[in-house]
Design an enzyme around this catalytic site. Sequence first.
Site, PDB file in Angstrom:
ATOM      1  N   GLY A   1       0.814  -1.208   0.000  1.00  0.00           N
ATOM      2  CA  GLY A   1       0.000   0.000   0.000  1.00  0.00           C
ATOM      3  C   GLY A   1       0.845   1.254   0.000  1.00  0.00           C
ATOM      4  O   GLY A   1       2.043   1.227   0.288  1.00  0.00           O
TER       5      GLY A   1
ATOM      6  N   GLY B   1       4.203   7.993   2.552  1.00  0.00           N
ATOM      7  CA  GLY B   1       5.138   6.897   2.378  1.00  0.00           C
ATOM      8  C   GLY B   1       4.488   5.634   1.865  1.00  0.00           C
ATOM      9  O   GLY B   1       3.336   5.640   1.427  1.00  0.00           O
TER      10      GLY B   1
ATOM     11  N   ASP C   1      -7.732  12.013  10.726  1.00  0.00           N
ATOM     12  CA  ASP C   1      -7.792  11.462   9.369  1.00  0.00           C
ATOM     13  C   ASP C   1      -8.475  10.090   9.365  1.00  0.00           C
ATOM     14  O   ASP C   1      -7.966   9.124   8.800  1.00  0.00           O
ATOM     15  CB  ASP C   1      -6.378  11.342   8.788  1.00  0.00           C
ATOM     16  CG  ASP C   1      -6.404  11.144   7.268  1.00  0.00           C
ATOM     17  OD1 ASP C   1      -7.431  11.483   6.642  1.00  0.00           O
ATOM     18  OD2 ASP C   1      -5.409  10.643   6.721  1.00  0.00           O
TER      19      ASP C   1
END
Length: 950
Positions: A635, A640, A765
């Site tokens: 992923g 990053g 988030d």
Amino acid sequence: MALTFWLRIYSSFLLILFFSQNFVNSSAQSSGDAVALLSFKSHITYDPDGALASWGNNSLHFCNWLGVSCSNESGNESRVTALELIGIDLAGSISPSLGNLSFLQKLHISKTQISGFIPHELGYLSNLKLLILSHNSLAGEIPHTLSQCSLLEVISLKSNMLVGEIPSNLSLCTMLGVIDVSSNKLIGTIPTSFGALKELEVLMLHINKLVATEEGDWNFLTALTNCSNLKFLGLGSNSLTGQLPISVTNLSVQLKYLDMAANQIYGGIPFGIEKLVNLQVLSLGMNHFSGVIPPSIGELLSLTWNKISGNIPIEIGNLIGLSLLDLENNNLSGTIPVGIEKLNSLQGLYLDGNRFSGEIPYNIGNLSKLTKLFLDHNDFSGHIPSNLGSCKQLMLLRLQFNKFMGTIPKEIFSITSLSLGIDLSNNLLTGLLSIDVGLLVNLEYLALSSNKLSGQIPSNLAQCVQLKYLFIDNNLFQGNIPLSLGLLKSLEFFNLSYNNLSGKIPKFSESLQYLDLSYNQLEGEVPQNGIFLNISAFSMYGNDKLCGGIVELKLQPCFMNKKASRKKHTLTVLLATVIPITCIILLFVLSTWRRRKSKKIPSIERLDKDQSHVQVSYAELRRATNGFSSHNLIGRGSFGSIYIGNLDHNWQKSIAIKVLNLQQRGASKSFELECKALRNVRHRNLVRILTSCSSINHEGSDFKALVFEYMSNGNLDKWLHQPSIFDNDIPKKLTIIQRMNTIIDVASAIDYLHNHGPIPIIHCDLKPSNVLLDEDMVAHVSDFGLARLLIDTTKQSSQTSTSSIAFKGTTGYAAPEYGVANQISVEGDVYSFGIILLELFTGRRPIDETFHEGLTLHLFVKASLPERAMDIVDPYLLLQEEDDEVGEGLRHMRVVSKFELDCIVSMLKVGLHCSEESPTERIQIAQAFNELYSIRNIFLKSSNDRTTHL
């Protein structure tokens, strides 16, 4: 000669008489009736009990066959007048030859597995008075030829799979008193011709697909006003829409039962309906009725799931014969009217899901026949009246989600009939839990969660031997968990979390399926038997003094705790004897050690130097990921990439390595924030960070990485929107209970971050891709790269300007206020959580391409509940997979029940409360967690009950 002649004549006469008698018997046995019956038997393909074994036996007259009745009205020959096969295990079809039973008056074949069509030849039965073919598997249309059965008085075809329209020419059977075609798949409008049936008493058309979309379609109701003997009218669970005509008030004054529930009728309830003075049952629930309640409408009133507003009329107290008052899930307000205690016949009082306030009338105990009392999800306050103890037939009491205060009256515990449950959760109750609770020996469900109850848990609870569900979490209970509770052999779900309980964990029964002991002060060894062998079946986070248990818990061995305890005791003795000298030496040594330590910080930074995190270097991480190979890449995030890896010896399981792209602006800050946020947090539903690495890579550049536990089932976004996950070529999707568990896991994690961690943390988030699922499908919140400690936000708010505090959430999930101001808050997390909840049960992203011109996921759901829930719920949830008990792992689909759909709607409503545009209108995450938890408990209890009854 003459004598011989007469003897011969006499002998011939005897022979003729003998053969003629045998001929008659043979003729009767082989008559058309017998042939018709044998034809019926030939169409039966399944008769495991041999019910029709006697049919065709030559030594037994057909009038003596099972289910056959005859008469001799046609002369010497017996004819079949009744064929009754009720509750017999038969399969096959109905032979058309039954139309040859010309003397048949009663044809009753019900509760079998008979399938196929209803033969149109039954119309030949001119003497037929009663036709009952209910509770079978008949398909096809209702034959129009039945109108030729002019003497027909009763026709019941309910609970089959009949299709097509209701034949309007049935009105030619002028003697009809009962028409019951309910629970089929009939379509079209209701014939107005039924108004000509002067003898009609019962007309049951409910649970079909009948329509009334235009004003003219309601003419049948006007026509039925001519049926002066009508007593029962069932129209519920169809597709009737529009306003209820005023003609309903002109129906027969003899009407006792009127059901129009579960349609799409809107507008007000017509005044004048009180003219139906004999009305006992009026069911109008699950429609779109609005306005107020007329003052007098029946002895059994159901208006559930409408939009009725205003107060309960005070005249309700005049309905002395009222046995059910069902007003749940409306917009009613005000108080429970004085006089309701006069309803001595009331058995069910359902006022839940409204906006009622005030106190419960003290004399409510006068309702001595009450079996179910639902006052939950309102705004009631004051004390729970002790007079409730007089309701000696009460089986279920629901008062949750109100503002009741004071102690729980011990008189309630004297109601030994309470068997289905007591739910007093989410109130303001205080004081001790009375030992009298042990009197409820038949109780299955007890929920006292989220109150302020204190003291010790009474050991007398163990006398409630039928308890299956016990929820006493989020209170102030203290002391030991009574050992006697381990003797509850029926207990399946037990939640004791968020209390002040101490002592050791007792032994529990093998029947226990889920146990939550989190966030108490328990100590000692965690058992390694029963439920404690399944890591997904119990939770005990937040008990720092526990040791041992299965390896998945990663707790210290208990012998280390004992060793540490002995060492501490020795140190205490030494300090007590040489305090001055020891203190000076210790301070000197400590100071020297810290100075040396600060000069020798290794390249490997551990998040918490007081914990034994695994130490890992850049070289080890590179080897673990095959040189950060693309094959190991699982992923990419904002700052990053994520790799899967395996360390040789330091960590037995796979790990997830988040390598920061330090060329990306904000990546270093994200690394610092994530380390800061996760330094001391510990929770079952947070991704566990193993260590961090801040070093130099093989090219001489800075390298920063975080190492986490690997979550084998990926993230929630993949499960919801990427059908590329397959299981035996069948797309894997989350079931209802898996979605419930997932969102409750997320709520639990956010509640911990906001309210129960060392320092309040705002995630900032939240989104499905940041919710990871482990091998047991337990959800874990991840990615704290934007997280903020609440103490930091407080400092920021005190500054003159916050413009330098850049915040970037994810479009669709970030709270609306984040777009106009940089000040973050816990309410912003709640908004994101609400959007995830809505997405989880609708299958739609908040940035779905269908949302335009100001339409949002929140508004989309809000505009559709509750009446159009079927249109917005993830279609997969409407058809759920089940394991086939016979098919060795094969799966089939079943339609989700209305109860299950209602639970989904309740969850969606929590999502709406969380995602309100204004932060001040959003509920707190703790409330959201409690409501979702309660919904899931109700869902599980009902699911278990249904399984038990199958």
